[in-house]
Scaffold this motif. Structure first.
Motif, PDB file in Angstrom:
ATOM      1  N   UNK A   1      16.848   4.101  14.851  1.00 41.83           N
ATOM      2  CA  UNK A   1      16.141   4.949  13.889  1.00 41.83           C
ATOM      3  C   UNK A   1      17.000   6.025  13.231  1.00 41.83           C
ATOM      4  N   UNK A   2      18.038   6.500  13.892  1.00 43.33           N
ATOM      5  CA  UNK A   2      18.796   7.632  13.365  1.00 43.33           C
ATOM      6  C   UNK A   2      19.826   7.166  12.333  1.00 43.33           C
ATOM      7  N   UNK A   3      19.859   7.827  11.183  1.00 44.13           N
ATOM      8  CA  UNK A   3      20.863   7.534  10.162  1.00 44.13           C
ATOM      9  C   UNK A   3      22.200   8.190  10.519  1.00 44.13           C
ATOM     10  N   UNK A   4      23.280   7.480  10.254  1.00 43.07           N
ATOM     11  CA  UNK A   4      24.605   7.982  10.614  1.00 43.07           C
ATOM     12  C   UNK A   4      24.914   9.327   9.960  1.00 43.07           C
ATOM     13  N   UNK A   5      24.594   9.482   8.685  1.00 42.86           N
ATOM     14  CA  UNK A   5      24.914  10.734   7.997  1.00 42.86           C
ATOM     15  C   UNK A   5      24.191  11.914   8.638  1.00 42.86           C
ATOM     16  N   UNK A   6      22.942  11.715   9.038  1.00 45.19           N
ATOM     17  CA  UNK A   6      22.205  12.794   9.717  1.00 45.19           C
ATOM     18  C   UNK A   6      22.809  13.076  11.083  1.00 45.19           C
ATOM     19  N   UNK A   7      23.265  12.037  11.769  1.00 36.05           N
ATOM     20  CA  UNK A   7      23.925  12.227  13.063  1.00 36.05           C
ATOM     21  C   UNK A   7      25.156  13.113  12.892  1.00 36.05           C
TER      22      UNK A   7
ATOM     23  N   UNK B   1      25.746  15.232  10.548  1.00 35.17           N
ATOM     24  CA  UNK B   1      25.305  16.596  10.230  1.00 35.17           C
ATOM     25  C   UNK B   1      25.035  17.385  11.507  1.00 35.17           C
ATOM     26  N   UNK B   2      24.382  16.754  12.473  1.00 35.86           N
ATOM     27  CA  UNK B   2      24.092  17.422  13.749  1.00 35.86           C
ATOM     28  C   UNK B   2      25.380  17.709  14.509  1.00 35.86           C
ATOM     29  N   UNK B   3      26.344  16.808  14.447  1.00 34.48           N
ATOM     30  CA  UNK B   3      27.623  17.024  15.117  1.00 34.48           C
ATOM     31  C   UNK B   3      28.356  18.205  14.491  1.00 34.48           C
ATOM     32  N   UNK B   4      28.396  18.243  13.167  1.00 32.05           N
ATOM     33  CA  UNK B   4      29.089  19.316  12.452  1.00 32.05           C
ATOM     34  C   UNK B   4      28.473  20.677  12.770  1.00 32.05           C
ATOM     35  N   UNK B   5      27.168  20.709  12.920  1.00 27.30           N
ATOM     36  CA  UNK B   5      26.477  21.963  13.223  1.00 27.30           C
ATOM     37  C   UNK B   5      26.934  22.548  14.553  1.00 27.30           C
ATOM     38  N   UNK B   6      27.270  21.677  15.497  1.00 25.61           N
ATOM     39  CA  UNK B   6      27.647  22.126  16.839  1.00 25.61           C
ATOM     40  C   UNK B   6      29.144  22.392  16.960  1.00 25.61           C
TER      41      UNK B   6
ATOM     42  N   UNK C   1      22.535   8.016  23.476  1.00 23.87           N
ATOM     43  CA  UNK C   1      21.494   8.774  22.791  1.00 23.87           C
ATOM     44  C   UNK C   1      20.841   7.908  21.721  1.00 23.87           C
ATOM     45  N   UNK C   2      19.505   8.013  21.605  1.00 25.52           N
ATOM     46  CA  UNK C   2      18.819   7.255  20.548  1.00 25.52           C
ATOM     47  C   UNK C   2      17.820   8.096  19.767  1.00 25.52           C
ATOM     48  N   UNK C   3      17.855   9.452  19.935  1.00 27.87           N
ATOM     49  CA  UNK C   3      16.960  10.317  19.171  1.00 27.87           C
ATOM     50  C   UNK C   3      17.619  11.684  18.978  1.00 27.87           C
ATOM     51  N   UNK C   4      17.172  12.404  17.950  1.00 25.07           N
ATOM     52  CA  UNK C   4      17.833  13.649  17.580  1.00 25.07           C
ATOM     53  C   UNK C   4      17.601  14.771  18.585  1.00 25.07           C
ATOM     54  N   UNK C   5      16.483  14.795  19.237  1.00 24.07           N
ATOM     55  CA  UNK C   5      16.224  15.839  20.224  1.00 24.07           C
ATOM     56  C   UNK C   5      17.235  15.753  21.360  1.00 24.07           C
ATOM     57  N   UNK C   6      17.416  14.547  21.903  1.00 24.42           N
ATOM     58  CA  UNK C   6      18.384  14.367  22.988  1.00 24.42           C
ATOM     59  C   UNK C   6      19.806  14.582  22.486  1.00 24.42           C
TER      60      UNK C   6
ATOM     61  N   UNK D   1      24.899  17.479  22.724  1.00 18.07           N
ATOM     62  CA  UNK D   1      26.007  18.109  22.014  1.00 18.07           C
ATOM     63  C   UNK D   1      26.239  19.541  22.485  1.00 18.07           C
ATOM     64  N   UNK D   2      25.165  20.298  22.692  1.00 20.03           N
ATOM     65  CA  UNK D   2      25.298  21.675  23.184  1.00 20.03           C
ATOM     66  C   UNK D   2      25.877  21.694  24.590  1.00 20.03           C
ATOM     67  N   UNK D   3      25.450  20.747  25.406  1.00 18.32           N
ATOM     68  CA  UNK D   3      25.941  20.656  26.785  1.00 18.32           C
ATOM     69  C   UNK D   3      27.443  20.357  26.789  1.00 18.32           C
TER      70      UNK D   3
END
Length: 372
Positions: free
Chosen positions: A181-187, A189-194, A318-323, A328-330
């Protein structure tokens, strides 16, 4: 030329290779005709892999195999061609079908320019007779070439067809997709944020293009990222070289499933050296998406167990944005060699651009970051 006509002239029963956008017509034809079928069509991890596989096919059947690939893969076939197939060794006949990126006189990306210049020169050096196919090449011309190739193949030599852009056509369509379900570009984005100001080494293809555009959208500097625009399969090794020499920096590697499969031995080396500051992320969409979408074997193997066996301290899937955000924070606050597989859907924006900085600027800016 219709790909069906090309295949008829080759008259071969077994194809193996690594997908290429220039060969999309052939790739889609093979998927529609055979799918993944060990008797007729196998997508290999890298070009040397498929060359050796083709050799095994010939040894078992006495028949001539076809190996397809992008010209960037020629480097991977040099060893098996020179020390296995060559007529001074085992004299194993193979037909190579090679997509010509970076063709001289045709505008292309920087990673293809030099490779394009030496494509036919490398074949000549390996004593592989080669013929170039373009949009105007006729079926009769190919038949005449194959008639000349037959005696070469019978004597245990290799031959090649070098395919220019648009030379092969195919009317059939293949719908490549997965259940993630997760799009690579959004993934990303979450990596860059961290990652903040930590360095990122990103893999070949759309992942690096998306990372570049995410930085633009965020009004961030591109100095934090090294974009591995070519050299598929070596991203994690580049990241290892950085991590070893910058032990006080958290180094993030954004890899892909096709890339990590291409040179999986790198994971064993990383695990053995064990840099505690390296995070190896594999965005797994089970496909060679950048060059058309043909499947990899990443759906059917356990990357997590492989990473663990190679010596990575921390592994996760990982298969969802919450996890993803939790993981990533961990990892950001941990001090251990980490491997994370992120299961991604296929697909990218139709208007996805390419880096607007040069490769030299990318290198210099990244080196300046590391040495600030």
């Amino acid at each position: 030329m219709k790909v069906e006509d090309f295949v008829d002239v080759l008259n071969c029963e077994f194809y193996t290779g690594v997908p290429d956008s220039q060969l999309k017509a052939l790739c889609n034809y093979l998927m529609n005709t055979y799918g993944i079928d060990e008797k007729h069509h196998i997508i290999a991890a890298n070009e040397g892999n498929c060359t050796a596989l083709a050799a095994g096919y010939h040894l078992a059947t006495g028949k001539i195999p076809v190996v397809y690939m992008q010209n960037s893969g020629e480097g991977n076939i040099i060893n098996p061609v020179a020390s296995l197939l060559n007529d001074k060794v085992y004299a194993i006949p193979v037909i190579f079908v090679i997509g010509w990126r970076g063709q001289p006189g045709v505008r292309d990306e920087p990673q293809h320019i030099y490779q394009g210049e030496i494509t036919c020169k490398l074949l000549d050096l390996m004593n592989i007779e080669n013929f170039t196919i373009d949009k105007d090449t006729t079926v009769d011309e190919i038949k005449n070439v194959m008639n000349g190739y037959i005696n070469l193949l019978k004597s245990g030599k290799q031959v090649a067809f070098v395919i220019k852009k648009g030379a092969l056509t195919y009317d059939g369509e293949v719908n490549y997709q997965n259940d993630n379900e997760m799009l690579r570009e959004e993934i990303i984005e979450h990596i860059v944020k961290v990652t903040g100001e930590n360095p990122i080494i990103s893999t070949t293809g759309k992942a690096s293009r998306e990372l570049f555009e995410i930085r633009d959208k965020n009004h961030q500097s591109h100095k934090y990222d090294f974009l591995t625009v070519g050299s598929m399969g070596h991203t994690s090794s580049i990241a290892l070289g950085v991590a070893i020499n910058k032990p006080d920096e958290k180094v993030w590697c954004i890899d892909g499933d096709g890339s990590v499969l291409m040179h999986m031995g790198a994971m064993a080396v990383i695990g053995n050296i064990h840099p505690n500051n390296l995070v190896h992320i594999v965005i797994n969409n089970e496909a060679h998406e950048t060059v058309g979408g043909m499947p990899t074997v990443a759906k059917s193997i356990d990357l997590i167990s492989i990473a663990k066996a190679c010596g990575y301290s921390y592994v996760g899937s990982i298969d969802n944005f919450n996890d993803l955000d939790i993981e990533l924070e961990k990892i950001k606050d941990s001090n251990q060699l980490s491997f994370i597989e992120i299961k991604s859907s296929m697909g990218a924006r139709d208007d996805l651009g390419r880096p607007t900085t040069t490769t030299f600027e990318n290198k210099e800016n990244f080196m300046n970051l590391l040495n600030e």
